[in-house]
Design an enzyme around this catalytic site. Sequence first.
Site, PDB file in Angstrom:
ATOM      1  N   TYR A  35       8.727 -43.404 118.324  1.00 25.07           N
ATOM      2  CA  TYR A  35      10.195 -43.639 117.412  1.00 25.07           C
ATOM      3  C   TYR A  35      10.114 -42.911 116.193  1.00 25.07           C
ATOM      4  O   TYR A  35      10.912 -42.007 115.996  1.00 25.07           O
ATOM      5  CB  TYR A  35       9.805 -45.254 117.032  1.00 25.07           C
TER       6      TYR A  35
ATOM      7  N   GLY B 116       4.878 -43.589 123.923  1.00 25.79           N
ATOM      8  CA  GLY B 116       6.040 -42.444 123.575  1.00 25.79           C
ATOM      9  C   GLY B 116       6.645 -42.223 125.389  1.00 25.79           C
ATOM     10  O   GLY B 116       6.102 -42.732 126.100  1.00 25.79           O
TER      11      GLY B 116
ATOM     12  N   ASN C  76      -8.063 -47.972 118.960  1.00 23.20           N
ATOM     13  CA  ASN C  76      -7.189 -46.914 118.917  1.00 23.20           C
ATOM     14  C   ASN C  76      -6.508 -46.439 117.440  1.00 23.20           C
ATOM     15  O   ASN C  76      -6.751 -45.251 117.268  1.00 23.20           O
ATOM     16  CB  ASN C  76      -5.786 -47.227 119.787  1.00 23.20           C
TER      17      ASN C  76
ATOM     18  N   TYR D  13      -3.443 -55.843 113.254  1.00 23.68           N
ATOM     19  CA  TYR D  13      -2.574 -54.446 113.265  1.00 23.68           C
ATOM     20  C   TYR D  13      -2.607 -54.050 111.757  1.00 23.68           C
ATOM     21  O   TYR D  13      -3.123 -52.918 111.305  1.00 23.68           O
ATOM     22  CB  TYR D  13      -1.327 -54.701 113.685  1.00 23.68           C
TER      23      TYR D  13
ATOM     24  N   ASN E 144      10.370 -52.236 107.025  1.00 21.42           N
ATOM     25  CA  ASN E 144      10.839 -52.377 108.314  1.00 21.42           C
ATOM     26  C   ASN E 144      11.738 -51.192 108.650  1.00 21.42           C
ATOM     27  O   ASN E 144      12.506 -50.720 107.812  1.00 21.42           O
ATOM     28  CB  ASN E 144      11.823 -53.611 108.449  1.00 21.42           C
TER      29      ASN E 144
ATOM     30  N   ASP F 258       4.880 -64.421 110.205  1.00 26.04           N
ATOM     31  CA  ASP F 258       6.134 -63.992 109.622  1.00 26.04           C
ATOM     32  C   ASP F 258       6.123 -64.561 108.032  1.00 26.04           C
ATOM     33  O   ASP F 258       6.616 -65.820 107.826  1.00 26.04           O
ATOM     34  CB  ASP F 258       7.445 -64.334 110.233  1.00 26.04           C
TER      35      ASP F 258
HETATM   36  N1  UDP Z   1      13.461 -61.774 114.342  1.00 28.70           N
HETATM   37  C1  UDP Z   1      14.059 -62.575 115.034  1.00 28.70           C
HETATM   38  N2  UDP Z   1      14.474 -62.286 116.096  1.00 28.70           N
HETATM   39  C2  UDP Z   1      14.006 -61.388 117.039  1.00 28.70           C
HETATM   40  C3  UDP Z   1      13.150 -60.381 116.329  1.00 28.70           C
HETATM   41  C4  UDP Z   1      12.972 -60.492 114.899  1.00 28.70           C
HETATM   42  O1  UDP Z   1      14.622 -63.673 114.092  1.00 28.70           O
HETATM   43  O2  UDP Z   1      14.259 -61.375 118.189  1.00 28.70           O
HETATM   44  C5  UDP Z   1      13.163 -61.837 112.874  1.00 28.70           C
HETATM   45  C6  UDP Z   1      11.436 -61.935 112.518  1.00 28.70           C
HETATM   46  O3  UDP Z   1      11.032 -63.189 112.616  1.00 28.70           O
HETATM   47  C7  UDP Z   1      11.343 -61.387 111.243  1.00 28.70           C
HETATM   48  C8  UDP Z   1      12.677 -59.996 111.191  1.00 28.70           C
HETATM   49  O4  UDP Z   1      13.370 -60.516 112.410  1.00 28.70           O
HETATM   50  O5  UDP Z   1      11.745 -62.195 110.382  1.00 28.70           O
HETATM   51  C9  UDP Z   1      12.079 -58.882 111.346  1.00 28.70           C
HETATM   52  O6  UDP Z   1      11.172 -58.856 112.570  1.00 28.70           O
HETATM   53  P1  UDP Z   1      10.865 -57.288 113.225  1.00 28.70           P
HETATM   54  O7  UDP Z   1       9.868 -57.761 114.419  1.00 28.70           O
HETATM   55  O8  UDP Z   1      11.938 -56.480 113.716  1.00 28.70           O
HETATM   56  O9  UDP Z   1       9.834 -56.643 112.248  1.00 28.70           O
HETATM   57  P2  UDP Z   1       8.591 -57.188 111.325  1.00 28.70           P
HETATM   58  O10 UDP Z   1       8.886 -57.680 110.308  1.00 28.70           O
HETATM   59  O11 UDP Z   1       7.801 -58.114 112.366  1.00 28.70           O
HETATM   60  O12 UDP Z   1       8.002 -55.949 111.201  1.00 28.70           O
END
Ligand code: UDP
Length: 330
Positions: free
Chosen positions: A10, A35, A96, A145, A174, A289
């Site tokens: 990406y 990829g 990895n 991660y 993000n 989160d």
């Molecule tokens: N999120 C959500 N529904 C989804 C995917 C993500 O509510 O189907 C929320 C997730 O809980 C976080 C935000 O969106 O608060 C961003 O999540 P994402 O996985 O895009 O990126 P991250 O913050 O994990 O890197």
Amino acid sequence: MILITGGAGYIGSHTVLNFLKDNYDVLVFDNLETGHIETIEELKKAGNVTFEKGDLRNIEDIDRVFEKYHIETVIHFAAFALVGESVVEPAKYYRNNTVGTLNLLDTMVKHNVKSIIFSSTCATYGEPQYTPIDEKHPQNPINPYGASKLMVERIMSDYDAAYGLKSVKLRYFNVAGCDTQGRVGEWHEPETHLIPNILKSVFGEGKTFKIFGDDYQTPDGTCIRDYVNVEDLAQAHKLAYLWLKKENRSEVFNLGTENGNSVKEVFDACEKVLNQKINVEVAPRRPGDPATLYANANKAKSELHWNPERTLEHSIDTAYKFEQKLQKLK
Ligand code: UDP
């Protein structure tokens, strides 16, 4: 030439396009595990791209590439990047992301290539102690991660001290959106990210879009994140490359817009850009989160002269167009 590992992925593919625009010769190294070969084909149409399939976990694969080509610098993306998966399969991430990078760095030292731009992450900070998060924020990752990337940051500092290998570590927040011309885009299988998941639900793929928790300590109860456009992010890599050439010293920069958007705000923006109602339901919180994450990116702005300018709406619009393209492949 410039070696871009993970160039079929990406962020890597958008960065390849950014360098091709300025007529650089780019060598992409990718194992095509996440990829796509279709991405490589698109990149080849855009400029002088050479593709070598290989895996960083096999040091012979990467050594062969350094033997064959004259590599000036490395931009290193190749990594696994799913937080949830890293918790259940930590070995995959350490092997990895950490050991693979160690192989890459050792090969660079062996071939006297002394500069690298590294794709790090705000996940190295862990639970925020304050926001906006600057580069001095303590780093206590809460998942493998983030830990796998933090270890690489540390190794890079030690390799600078010992071998003079200079690195710029870019800690992304993000990432969102796709190439404005629609050539490449976000193509993860499975998809876990917010914007593509909202958009997939429009095509009935994920059925109803789920908000993971609406009882956080934020104004509307949903998590706040900093969504930086992928083309702006790619440009930051070009600027970091030029900066490193000039400064020849190791550094770390946060890359984010410095604006936080809640999940609900992103969802509302999607409805607005698409001009349609999207089915949504509230689901339980996703483990791991934090409530709020957004960047202080002053350092990248002042040192690299980086100026992220694309809006969230632009990211959603380009992501939607790319999603339409993916739907046609089905
Ligand atoms: N999120 C959500 N529904 C989804 C995917 C993500 O509510 O189907 C929320 C997730 O809980 C976080 C935000 O969106 O608060 C961003 O999540 P994402 O996985 O895009 O990126 P991250 O913050 O994990 O890197």
